[in-house]
Design a protein around this motif. Structure first.
Motif, PDB file in Angstrom:
ATOM      1  N   ASN A  66      64.117  74.526  38.186  1.00 40.71           N
ATOM      2  CA  ASN A  66      64.370  73.947  36.876  1.00 40.71           C
ATOM      3  C   ASN A  66      65.413  74.748  36.098  1.00 40.71           C
ATOM      4  O   ASN A  66      66.305  74.174  35.464  1.00 40.71           O
ATOM      5  N   VAL A  67      65.309  76.079  36.138  1.00 39.66           N
ATOM      6  CA  VAL A  67      66.270  76.935  35.428  1.00 39.66           C
ATOM      7  C   VAL A  67      67.676  76.717  35.970  1.00 39.66           C
ATOM      8  O   VAL A  67      68.646  76.592  35.205  1.00 39.66           O
ATOM      9  N   VAL A  68      67.802  76.662  37.293  1.00 37.83           N
ATOM     10  CA  VAL A  68      69.114  76.465  37.917  1.00 37.83           C
ATOM     11  C   VAL A  68      69.716  75.125  37.496  1.00 37.83           C
ATOM     12  O   VAL A  68      70.879  75.047  37.074  1.00 37.83           O
ATOM     13  N   ARG A  69      68.938  74.078  37.584  1.00 38.54           N
ATOM     14  CA  ARG A  69      69.462  72.735  37.281  1.00 38.54           C
ATOM     15  C   ARG A  69      69.833  72.601  35.798  1.00 38.54           C
ATOM     16  O   ARG A  69      70.871  72.015  35.461  1.00 38.54           O
ATOM     17  N   GLU A  70      69.004  73.115  34.918  1.00 40.55           N
ATOM     18  CA  GLU A  70      69.313  73.046  33.491  1.00 40.55           C
ATOM     19  C   GLU A  70      70.603  73.805  33.171  1.00 40.55           C
ATOM     20  O   GLU A  70      71.413  73.355  32.345  1.00 40.55           O
TER      21      GLU A  70
END
Length: 433
Positions: A66-70
């Motif tokens: 999630n952190v990477v995609r955001e």
């Protein structure tokens, strides 16, 4: 003619900067859960793929995917045509636990005895060229790309812009490093496809001349505006088309733009990257501390230019070396009118600034989630500010608020605290200024 000096910058959409921002976003999220997290995260990005690796010790759980995609989506890679976007790229995580051999040298029974997370030397630099005590070549390179990104996000002009971009500024200097004029500006920006290449090149160059450069000049003090003459050499996308950019055009790696992150080649660099590292790694925290010293030293009127070096041994709290170079610009003189040496200045500064890792972390509040903001457009020369952030823990520094969605915890933290001019008076008092 004097001599020429050049610095470059890269945008937040440059593949190496994408990697830096992902690494620091992961670091921030771990610090959001656990301020004692020990983190060393590296990221690699390429066509349709992000790989995250490194060593971590934390009490919190972080959703790496999630952190990477955001982060990728926030940068602007949201189109499938980029061949790299936050919604569809693969994300591989190879993060494992921090080595106990390293940890035993960092964590101690008494927090103030915390050892340096690694050996090495770090440099800080400041000069009077810009109001923020940065070299003019570095500052202009960053400002061109910050404004280009602002134009892209506004979506009213230059609507063809993509996230990837680079800039380069060459300035002619005269005697004693006095900037005389801007010699060359290079702007390369990713863009949507045009039907005709000649029309594309003409349009982008015209927009850089009539939209971007005037916006940047408007932000500058009068003495810097005067450096922009009618004879500037301007190169815009000098290779031609630049539709293939970002991680699809080149793979990106954390820590590959360390000169962009610092002083554009002025001063010196110890070689250690910043992003993805928690503050126990002196590569990062001590580089911030030496910039703080150099900036306050110059602002106090001790010298017009200053380079500060500190060195550490892994697992040892106190520095093994401390060095100052004022490049013969020191204003200090003794009772006989002789210039006070840089060695004497260094000795006095060591009595003012505690350079143990524990003290540095405490001085700048480096256990807070403040690092993603540093990962593009330079770690230095930025405005220090306070902002409320959400954290996942509760203690005496946090405020809790409850609503229909549950209880959340917040705290007000300093961003870019190492840019504060909060030691000017202490330095003036120490040197009788």
């Amino acid at each position: 003619m004097g001599y020429l000096f050049t610095s470059e910058s890269v945008s937040e959409g440059h593949p190496d900067k994408v990697a830096d921002q992902i690494s620091d976003a992961i670091l921030d999220e771990m610090l959001r859960f656990d301020p004692e997290s020990k983190v060393a995260v590296e990221t690699m990005v390429t066509t349709g793929l992000t790989v995250v690796a490194g060593e971590v010790k934390t009490r919190g759980y972080v959703d790496i995917q999630n952190v990477v995609r955001e982060t990728i989506n926030h940068i602007g890679y949201t189109k499938a045509s980029y061949r790299f976007d936050g919604n569809s790229c693969g994300v591989l995580s190879a993060i494992h636990e921090q080595s106990p051999d390293i940890n035993q040298g960092v964590e101690r029974n008494l927090p103030e005895d915390q050892g340096a997370g690694d050996q090495g030397m770090m440099f800080g630099y400041a000069c009077r060229e810009m109001d923020n005590f940065m070299p003019v070549t570095t500052e202009l390179s960053h400002k061109f790309l910050q404004e280009l990104a602002a134009i892209r996000r506004e979506g009213k002009q230059m609507k063809y812009l993509g996230p990837d971009a680079k800039s380069q500024v060459t300035v002619e200097y005269g005697d004693k490093w006095k900037p005389i004029r801007v010699e060359t500006i290079v702007i390369s920006t990713q863009h949507d496809d045009f039907d005709e290449e000649e029309v594309m090149l003409k349009k982008i160059k015209e927009d850089v001349e009539k939209i971007l450069i005037p916006r940047v000049k408007k932000m500058l003090p009068p003495r810097i505006k005067k450096l922009f003459g009618d004879d500037i050499k301007l190169f815009v996308n000098p290779t031609g088309k630049f539709t293939i950019g970002g991680p699809h055009g080149d793979s990106g790696l954390t820590g590959r733009k360390i000169i962009v992150d610092t002083y554009g080649g002025r001063g010196a660099h110890g070689g250690g990257a910043f992003s993805g590292k928690d503050p126990s790694k002196v590569d990062r925290s001590a580089a911030y501390a030496t910039r703080h010293i150099a900036k306050n030293l110059v602002a106090a009127g001790v010298a017009d230019e200053a380079l500060v070096q500190v060195a550490y041994a892994i697992g040892v709290a106190s520095p093994v070396g401390f060095y100052v170079n004022t490049f013969n610009t020191s204003k200090l003189k003794d009772s006989e009118g002789k210039r006070i040496t840089d060695q004497a200045i260094a000795a006095s500064l060591q009595s003012i600034f505690d350079m143990r890792p524990y003290a540095i972390v405490k001085r700048f509040g480096l256990k807070n989630p403040i690092f993603k903001e540093t990962a593009a457009y330079g770690h230095f020369g930025r405005e220090s500010y306070k902002k409320e952030v959400e954290v996942r823990y509760s203690d005496e520094t946090t405020e809790s608020r409850t609503d229909k969605n549950g209880t959340k915890h917040y705290k007000v933290v300093d961003f870019f605290a190492w840019e504060k001019l909060d030691y000017v008076d202490s330095i003036k008092n120490a040197f009788g200024l």
